[in-house]
Scaffold this active site. Structure first.
Site, short mmCIF file in Angstrom:
data_model
loop_
_atom_site.label_atom_id
_atom_site.label_comp_id
_atom_site.label_asym_id
_atom_site.label_seq_id
_atom_site.Cartn_x
_atom_site.Cartn_y
_atom_site.Cartn_z
N SER A 125 38.34 44.45 47.85
CA SER A 125 39.21 44.22 49.01
C SER A 125 39.77 45.53 49.51
O SER A 125 39.99 46.48 48.74
CB SER A 125 40.36 43.33 48.55
OG SER A 125 41.38 43.31 49.50
N TYR A 149 47.39 40.72 42.25
CA TYR A 149 46.08 40.42 42.84
C TYR A 149 45.33 41.72 43.13
O TYR A 149 44.17 41.91 42.75
CB TYR A 149 46.25 39.60 44.13
CG TYR A 149 44.99 39.56 44.97
CD1 TYR A 149 43.89 38.81 44.58
CD2 TYR A 149 44.88 40.32 46.14
CE1 TYR A 149 42.73 38.79 45.34
CE2 TYR A 149 43.73 40.31 46.91
CZ TYR A 149 42.65 39.55 46.50
OH TYR A 149 41.50 39.54 47.24
N LYS A 153 41.63 43.77 41.53
CA LYS A 153 40.48 44.38 42.24
C LYS A 153 40.30 45.84 41.79
O LYS A 153 39.17 46.28 41.53
CB LYS A 153 40.70 44.33 43.76
CG LYS A 153 40.78 42.91 44.33
CD LYS A 153 39.52 42.11 44.11
CE LYS A 153 39.58 40.74 44.73
NZ LYS A 153 38.51 39.85 44.25
#
Ligand code: NAD
Ligand code: UFG
Length: 336
Positions: A125, A149, A153
């Protein structure tokens, strides 16, 4: 190279990528635990493509379940979408996010090693650019995150780098998505969030449907042309085709690469609202409210690397993204 395992394949981006893979001639096996998607997506993919695909309702943390998929199918490569993705929820439930996204990915990688499957495309992302870099974001900038979150990644990218160093035959491409929106142009597949949407375009769609009153614009005092936040919105089918290009690249290029998938162009919140008004033919009421915690002013990609390495670039504009989102919303007022 023929059979691809798509984890998270009933989800928003995964389901569209299944369509692109089948259109490119690949056989697709889908694995998902359905925690954030519906099995109906499989029927929709089959309707669009006219091809059958095999579906496993399996959790990516269930090692024997994943082994079973590899025993039943000769998997040549994995496209790994499965994961939890709500930024706010990750702040409330960090352990659940680390456990699901990191443990799940480790399990997938362990089984891939057991079965000597050495090609992985991973859903990363633009969030890995954190809040310290300056646009346009380039892949060699340092990465960081502002929430659990985002850290999943950053960490998974590092895990993939390390695996590629230890196993020189491995290829891993981390695709850093900017803001995927839109839907398949048939109106059969699209974004289907549970409850009140967090993201801009699904929220605007519900206002256009009359299910929500007005769009709350989070801040109009950013240093951007109209004061509202700027993002690089990308049509989900352009993104899907980017995965097919990444797969072709990975087959011939061992090692790790991170590659941005975006248009390279920024649009403001008000640009999106106006494009959506055009798509649905209605006025969309907006209300300016305070900035949302954790948001940055501007995010867009430098897309040079994707063009050079993958020979890929986007074809759809914001108008088409909004038109396809609206078509899906009208045809599926209660989701899939
Ligand atoms: P999505 O929630 O629609 O799809 C993810 C899928 O993974 C869901 O179908 C869910 O049921 C499945 N899943 C979650 N945990 C699982 C587990 N333990 N086992 C098996 N399946 C599991 O989300 P999406 O928008 O399609 O995103 C796909 C990927 O792309 C995610 O990894 C996400 O973090 C990443 N990404 C998304 C965006 C975005 O804006 N949508 C942006 C950047 C990156
Ligand atoms: N926004 C509003 N009102 C809303 C929702 C959003 O004004 O109701 C604004 C935001 O402030 C931002 C823009 O619209 O300026 C886009 O917001 P989104 O929530 O749609 O998307 P983000 O850029 O915040 O984040 C998304 C994903 C992240 C991912 C990131 C980069 O949600 O998971 O893109 O890929 F990390």
């Amino acid at each position: 190279m023929g059979k691809i395992l798509v984890t998270g394949g009933t989800g928003f981006i995964g389901s569209h990528t299944c369509v692109a893979l089948i259109n490119a001639g690949y056989q697709v096996v889908v694995m998902d635990n359905l925690c954030n998607s519906k099995v109906e997506a499989i029927a929709r993919i089959e309707m669009i493509t006219g091809k059958h695909l095999r579906f496993y309702r399996t959790d990516m943390r269930d090692k024997n379940g994943i082994r079973q998929i590899f025993e039943d199918n000769k998997i040549d490569a994995v496209i790994h979408f499965a994961g939890l993705k709500a930024v706010g929820e990750s702040v409330e439930k960090p352990l659940e996010y680390y456990e699901n996204n990191i443990s799940g990915t480790l399990t997938v990688l362990e089984v891939m090693r057991e079965f000597q499957c050495s090609i992985l495309i991973f859903s990363s992302s633009a969030t890995v650019y954190g809040s310290h870099n300056v646009v346009p974001y380039q892949e060699d900038m340092s990465t960081s995150a502002t929430n659990p979150y985002g850290y999943t990644k950053v960490m998974i990218e590092q895990i993939l780098r390390d695996v590629c160093l230890a196993q020189p035959k491995c290829s891993a491409v981390a695709l850093r998505y900017f803001n995927p929106i839109g839907a398949h142009e048939s109106g059969l597949l699209g974004e289907n969030p549970n409850g009140i949407p967090n993201n801009l375009v699904p929220y605007v769609a519900q206002v256009a449907m009359g299910k929500l009153d007005c769009v709350r614009v989070f801040g109009n005092d950013y240093g951007t042309p109209d004061g509202t936040g700027v993002r690089d919105y990308i049509h989900v089918m352009d993104l899907a085709v980017g995965h097919v290009a990444a797969l072709a690249y990975a087959v011939n290029h061992p090692g790790f690469e991170a590659i941005n998938l975006g248009t390279g162009k920024g649009s403001s919140v008000l640009d999106v609202v106006h494009a959506y008004e055009k798509a649905c033919g209605k006025k969309i009421p907006v209300k300016f409210v305070d900035r949302r915690a954790g948001d940055i002013a501007t995010s867009y990609a430098d897309v040079t690397k994707a063009k050079e390495l993958l020979g890929w670039e986007t074809v759809y504009d914001l108008e088409k993204m909004c038109a396809d989102s609206w078509k899906f919303t009208l045809q599926n007022p209660n989701g899939l």
